[in-house]
Design a protein around this motif. Structure first.
Motif, PDB file in Angstrom:
ATOM      1  N   MET A 366       0.872  -1.225   0.106  1.00  0.00           N
ATOM      2  CA  MET A 366      -0.041   0.041  -0.099  1.00  0.00           C
ATOM      3  C   MET A 366       0.869   1.456  -0.077  1.00  0.00           C
ATOM      4  O   MET A 366       0.220   2.503  -0.265  1.00  0.00           O
ATOM      5  CB  MET A 366      -0.859  -0.193   1.184  1.00  0.00           C
ATOM      6  CG  MET A 366      -0.185   0.076   2.703  1.00  0.00           C
ATOM      7  SD  MET A 366      -1.437   1.038   3.675  1.00  0.00           S
ATOM      8  CE  MET A 366      -2.133   2.375   2.836  1.00  0.00           C
ATOM      9  N   THR A 368       2.619   2.251  -2.268  1.00  0.00           N
ATOM     10  CA  THR A 368       2.559   2.661  -3.583  1.00  0.00           C
ATOM     11  C   THR A 368       1.315   3.635  -3.652  1.00  0.00           C
ATOM     12  O   THR A 368       1.051   4.367  -4.807  1.00  0.00           O
ATOM     13  CB  THR A 368       2.373   1.751  -4.764  1.00  0.00           C
ATOM     14  OG1 THR A 368       1.181   0.805  -4.518  1.00  0.00           O
ATOM     15  CG2 THR A 368       3.605   0.642  -4.547  1.00  0.00           C
ATOM     16  N   THR A 369       0.347   3.884  -2.686  1.00  0.00           N
ATOM     17  CA  THR A 369      -0.679   4.579  -2.683  1.00  0.00           C
ATOM     18  C   THR A 369      -0.484   5.912  -2.193  1.00  0.00           C
ATOM     19  O   THR A 369      -1.557   6.739  -2.150  1.00  0.00           O
ATOM     20  CB  THR A 369      -1.841   3.821  -2.340  1.00  0.00           C
ATOM     21  OG1 THR A 369      -1.646   3.653  -1.059  1.00  0.00           O
ATOM     22  CG2 THR A 369      -1.865   2.536  -3.213  1.00  0.00           C
ATOM     23  N   SER A 371       0.348   9.737  -0.991  1.00  0.00           N
ATOM     24  CA  SER A 371       0.947  10.988  -1.805  1.00  0.00           C
ATOM     25  C   SER A 371       1.047  11.994  -0.504  1.00  0.00           C
ATOM     26  O   SER A 371       0.459  12.033   0.494  1.00  0.00           O
ATOM     27  CB  SER A 371      -0.347  11.409  -2.614  1.00  0.00           C
ATOM     28  OG  SER A 371      -0.504  10.458  -3.578  1.00  0.00           O
ATOM     29  N   ASP A 386       2.636  13.026  -5.926  1.00  0.00           N
ATOM     30  CA  ASP A 386       1.617  11.950  -6.381  1.00  0.00           C
ATOM     31  C   ASP A 386       2.294  10.595  -6.994  1.00  0.00           C
ATOM     32  O   ASP A 386       3.054  10.978  -8.114  1.00  0.00           O
ATOM     33  CB  ASP A 386       0.619  12.409  -7.266  1.00  0.00           C
ATOM     34  CG  ASP A 386      -0.659  11.501  -7.388  1.00  0.00           C
ATOM     35  OD1 ASP A 386      -0.563  10.185  -7.183  1.00  0.00           O
ATOM     36  OD2 ASP A 386      -1.685  11.838  -7.652  1.00  0.00           O
ATOM     37  N   GLN A 388       1.091   8.696  -8.827  1.00  0.00           N
ATOM     38  CA  GLN A 388       0.668   8.226 -10.198  1.00  0.00           C
ATOM     39  C   GLN A 388       1.006   9.340 -11.257  1.00  0.00           C
ATOM     40  O   GLN A 388       0.775   9.335 -12.556  1.00  0.00           O
ATOM     41  CB  GLN A 388      -0.832   8.442 -10.256  1.00  0.00           C
ATOM     42  CG  GLN A 388      -1.698   7.494  -9.386  1.00  0.00           C
ATOM     43  CD  GLN A 388      -1.261   6.146  -9.480  1.00  0.00           C
ATOM     44  OE1 GLN A 388      -1.001   5.614 -10.917  1.00  0.00           O
ATOM     45  NE2 GLN A 388      -0.768   5.033  -8.574  1.00  0.00           N
ATOM     46  N   LYS A 457      -0.094   7.265   5.657  1.00  0.00           N
ATOM     47  CA  LYS A 457      -0.617   7.775   4.450  1.00  0.00           C
ATOM     48  C   LYS A 457      -1.716   8.856   5.103  1.00  0.00           C
ATOM     49  O   LYS A 457      -1.772   9.844   4.418  1.00  0.00           O
ATOM     50  CB  LYS A 457      -1.714   6.723   3.953  1.00  0.00           C
ATOM     51  CG  LYS A 457      -2.500   7.075   2.573  1.00  0.00           C
ATOM     52  CD  LYS A 457      -3.026   6.145   1.851  1.00  0.00           C
ATOM     53  CE  LYS A 457      -3.921   6.643   0.563  1.00  0.00           C
ATOM     54  NZ  LYS A 457      -4.605   5.260  -0.043  1.00  0.00           N
TER      55      LYS A 457
END
Length: 957
Positions: A366, A368-369, A371, A386, A388, A457
């Motif tokens: 997680m 990788t999610t 920001s 971010d 992405q 996060k």
């Protein structure tokens, strides 16, 4: 199954009897009065048949209690790793409890455990017995191991050790490919014995070890009783005490190979305002508070890397306490009931550098999610990061949380009971036994210093979202060390709890004796049946399973299987007392095994013993072997191992120019630079695995010359020489990760077999790197064992003795399923394991009245390794390259250690002996290893730096 077992045994008997029938026409003489008397009550490791001659039938190395004490060591595992035939195995000098991740076989990492490797074939291919019965496998709360932890067996209960350096699956079943270790415990003692031991490394301010035990017993006509209580404490030795390891992560390379995650952070992103890729770290003189972008940052260089070396340990601290009881009761003159029970507890504590907190698009958790929100109150950049779009990676060493601490608590319970006896039938003697055994290894692990990434996060997200959550506190990852407050730590830290267990239940029954008489002597046999049940489980913390922790991810494992077996062994004297043949014996054995996991297998063995004359005995065995995949290898779930890898596609890698085009074809973006040498490789079990199968050949000679017996310069001399050859097919292992990556890059095709499940993210870093267990081709190894044992005569100057044991590895070749040669071979250091071509130990002793003095020389030949991260530095002392050394060659020089010990029996009424010694007398440092993961040396092959001083005292009354 019963009919199948019966058919198998009947076939074996038919073959054996046919063989003997063919031998009968050969002339043989009746045994004369000079023939040695057979002691039928003697049983040696390597044969189920009782008889004195069986001791020279197979290559067995015996280690007495005196030999164990002479090493000055308290761990059985550490002692056995000094054998010349021993390879690299887990021990307490490699202080890693999982901070690098998990090995592919699902065994986990037992910080404080010790295992045995013979012939460099791995500890899983060595069968460990205690009093002839299988011991329960190791448990460490980090996996399900297929090997035995020798630290669950206290040295104080050992009478002697026998090591069969031969394949023995025909007699003992699975795992006995490289050899068999049989630890024989003490059975009786009259009175009380108290022993105390103390040892330390004074030059390194640590590693102090103490051992205390009290044993007592009693013997009578019917009862033999022995009990022992022992406690061993081994204190930590910190890497910071050894400058060579503390100053550099890889010796001779400065900070170049240290961690990219420092307390000042490393922040890689594309600035959305300029489109420029940035790789920044905080200035050391940045003011407290939220830093200014970009004035308080500078471009990251190797000088900004974090040296984690001083945070490691050279020696894992542990405490081991044990209670052992053994009783034997003569129910009748020919029947004995026995029971043995042991409880052992190990508590060990391993530390690693403070946890690195990282997130970005690479990987598969997680993280990788995550920001960084634009409006986060600690965001110094003024724009969002971010994964992405513009984020490459964020890494910050959270030194405010202190070191990661791995605390393991392991309880071992074993109970073994049964009856044994003898009876006569038609003027022949027979021996029988029935046995039931149970073992349970149960472990828990507590890990502190790791983080809940779900909380991270939220803490780096929008403050409005964080503050709406009870306990959430915005996190300042961008400030100088100290910017992460205790309140922030309280929110993101959690305590990890893991558990594992290994169980074994075993039942067996055996019968041995004499079948009939041939002209050269009796044909003896042994037969038996055995049933075993195994269970293993590993339960990591729920946050680890969900991927919400920044610790090494792993998944739970659970599995069981059972085996039913039957065996038959025969020993037939073919010829005796004819010219050139004092005795010629043939031994045959076959074992049928039925596994619940893969089916059945039959393995056989043929041996020949030729006593040429009284002084010289020749022997040879050919044996089939197998090893069933362990629970961890079959059912082990996906876990990560942080392998030390040099990415050939990194723009700063040696030889990058030659593979740049191929790297581009693999999706590696221009300008990609590997951020750190540790790459997360996903490993795991494979339910499609088949058993390993092997054939082994041993040829040996034992020469005890009569001209060296009871003469002026010798009481006795024995010379041994042996040859071994082992061929293993379907070897269960994972491909070497570095070799696999090199082959993938050389192919330059993402669809190539070597590139399967190697996936890169848009940044060039590895998003996925799977390296599962396979039945990987074959392994061939061969070599020679040699030994000389000389005992001098008693004289006014005392008695001298010399014992020399050595092993020369002539060949070791591993070939994968596609016929390609793997990098591990003789004379090479690879993946923290070395394979010296020659190792030898020579012990020289002197005894006079109450004094015993001996010194031991231990020789390890030189090895080569790939320069890896040391390529281009002066320490990489050879530019020569090979397929297993693509980045140049570093040489680990030959090493000679000397140990010295003296003991004195005090001239007092009490039976008291004191001893003292120094190991590594000349303060020899281990050779530098530039490819090793920790501390710059191979702890499984070489000694710790510094002299080790010890003293001990024992009293009996």
């Amino acid at each position: 199954m019963a009919s199948l077992v019966g058919n198998t045994l009947a076939s074996s008997v038919s073959v054996i009897l046919s063989t003997m029938a063919l031998a009968l026409p050969v002339s043989a003489q009746e045994a004369d009065g000079d023939k040695p008397v057979t002691l039928n009550s003697v049983e040696v490791t390597g044969s189920r048949i009782k008889g004195a001659d069986m001791a020279t039938q197979v290559p067995v190395l015996a280690i007495t209690g005196e030999d164990l004490a002479a090493t000055g060591l308290t761990s059985v595992g550490d002692i056995l790793q000094q054998l010349s035939s021993s390879g690299s195995a887990l021990n307490t000098k490699f202080s890693n409890a999982g901070n690098f991740g998990f090995p592919p076989d699902g065994s986990g990492v037992g910080s404080g455990s010790a295992t045995l490797d013979l012939r460099h074939l791995g500890s899983g291919r060595v069968l460990v017995l205690v009093d002839g019965v299988r011991w329960v496998n190791e448990s460490s709360a980090s996996g399900v191991s297929g090997s035995v932890d020798l630290n669950t067996i206290p040295a104080s209960i050992i009478d002697r050790i026998e090591i069969l350096q031969d394949g023995a699956s025909a007699l003992y079943g699975s795992d006995a490919i490289a050899g068999v270790l049989n630890i024989i415990t003490k059975r009786k003692q009259d009175g009380v014995s108290i022993n105390s031991y103390w040892g330390t490394y004074p030059s390194l301010n640590g590693g102090t070890t103490t051992q205390n035990n009290i044993s007592f017993g009693n013997s009578s006509d019917k009862l033999d009783l022995f009990a022992d209580v022992s406690y061993v404490t081994q204190k930590a030795m910190h890497t910071r005490e050894w400058a060579r390891a503390a100053n550099e992560c890889i010796p001779g390379t400065g900070l170049a190979n240290c961690s990219a995650s420092s307390p000042y952070g490393r922040f890689r992103f594309v600035d959305p305002n300029t489109g420029v890729a940035r790789d920044l770290t905080l200035n050391r003189d940045a003011a407290p508070g939220v830093p200014n972008y970009a004035g308080d940052f500078h471009d990251f260089t190797n000088a900004d890397r974090y040296n984690y070396g001083p945070d490691n340990k050279l020696l894992t601290p542990s405490n081991r306490g044990a209670i052992f009881v053994s009783a034997r009761y003569a129910v009748t003159p020919s029947t004995t009931w026995y029971i043995r029970g042991l409880y052992n507890n190990r508590r060990s504590r391993s530390e690693a550098a403070a946890q690195s907190l990282g997130f970005g698009p690479s990987g598969n958790t997680m993280a990788t999610t995550i920001s960084l929100a634009q409006d986060n109150i600690y965001n110094p950049f003024g724009f969002a990061l971010d994964p992405q779009t513009n984020l490459i990676s964020v890494n910050r060493r959270v030194v405010e949380a202190g070191n990661r601490v791995f605390e393991q608590d392991v309880d071992t319970y074993t109970l073994n009971t049964g009856f044994e006896g003898s009876f006569g039938f038609r003027d022949r003697s027979y021996y029988w036994d029935v046995n039931a055994g149970f073992g349970n290894n149960r472990a828990s692990q507590r890990v502190t210093g790791t983080m809940n990434m779900t909380h991270v996060k939220k803490a780096v997200g929008s403050p409005s979202g964080c503050l709406a959550i009870e306990g959430c506190v915005p996190l300042n990852l961008w400030g100088a060390p100290g910017s992460i407050t205790q309140e922030m730590l309280d929110y993101i830290l959690f305590v990890e709890h893991d558990r594992s267990q290994n169980k074994i239940k075993a039942l067996s029954a055996n019968l041995s004796g004499s079948l009939f008489t041939l002209p050269a002597g009796d044909v003896n046999f042994a037969t038996g049946i055995e049933s075993r049940d195994y269970f293993g489980s590993y339960e990591p913390d729920a946050l680890i399973v969900s991927g919400e922790s920044n610790n090494v991810p792993s998944q739970p494992t659970r599995g069981r299987y059972d085996i039913r077996e039957a065996y038959l062994e025969l020993n037939a004297p073919l010829l005796a007392d004819i010219p050139g043949i004092r005795a010629l014996d043939l031994s045959l054995a076959s074992r049928f095994s039925d596994y619940s996991t893969f089916g059945n297998t039959t393995n056989s063995k043929v041996g020949l013993r030729w006593q040429v004359f009284d002084d010289l005995t020749l022997r040879s065995t050919w044996a089939q072997g197998f090893r069933a995949p362990s629970i961890g290898e079959v059912y082990g779930a996906m876990s990560r191992f942080d392998a030390t890898i040099q990415d050939p596609c990194s723009a700063d890698a040696p030889g990058f120019a030659g593979v740049a085009a191929k790297c581009a074809a693999l999706g590696v973006p221009n300008g990609y630079v590997q951020s750190g040498r540790q790459v997360g490789v996903q490993t795991g079990g494979n339910e499609a695995l088949k058993p390993e199968e092997s054939t082994s050949l041993t040829i040996g000679a034992v020469y005890s010359p009569s001209w060296a017996q009871n003469v002026g310069w010798a009481d006795r001399m024995d010379i041994t020489l042996g040859y071994y050859r082992i061929k293993l097919d379907g070897a269960i292992q994972a491909l070497d990760a570095q070799t696999r990556l090199n082959r993938c890059v050389a192919a330059g095709d993402p669809n190539a077999a070597a590139c399967e499940n190697i996936v890169r993210s848009r940044t060039g870093d590895f998003a996925q790197f799977d390296n599962l267990l396979l039945n990987l081709g074959s392994i061939k190894t061969s070599g020679y064992d040699f030994g000389v044992n000389w005992m001098g005569p008693e004289s006014a100057y005392g008695r001298f003795k010399v014992n020399l044991q050595g092993t020369y590895v002539a060949e070791y070749e591993a070939i994968d399923a596609n016929g390609r040669v793997e990098p591990r071979t003789v004379g090479v250091e690879l993946n923290n394991t070395g394979m010296p071509r020659l190792t030898a130990n020579m012990r020289v002793g002197w005894a006079l009245k109450a004094w015993d003095v001996d010194t031991t020389f231990r020789y390890i030949s030189r090895m080569k390794e790939s320069c890896a991260g040391a390529a281009g530095f002066p320490i990489c002392n050879s530019a020569s390259k090979a397929p297993n050394r693509p980045n140049g060659t570093h040489v680990l020089g030959r090493t000679v250690y000397q140990d010295l010990r003296a003991s004195w029996k005090l001239p007092i009424t009490l039976d008291m002996t004191v001893s003292a010694g120094i190991n590594n007398l000349w303060d020899k440092e281990p050779p530098v290893c530039v490819s090793c993961s920790l501390n710059g040396f191979d702890a499984s092959t070489h000694d710790l730096p510094g002299r080790f001083f010890y003293a001990q005292a024992g009293i009996a009354f």
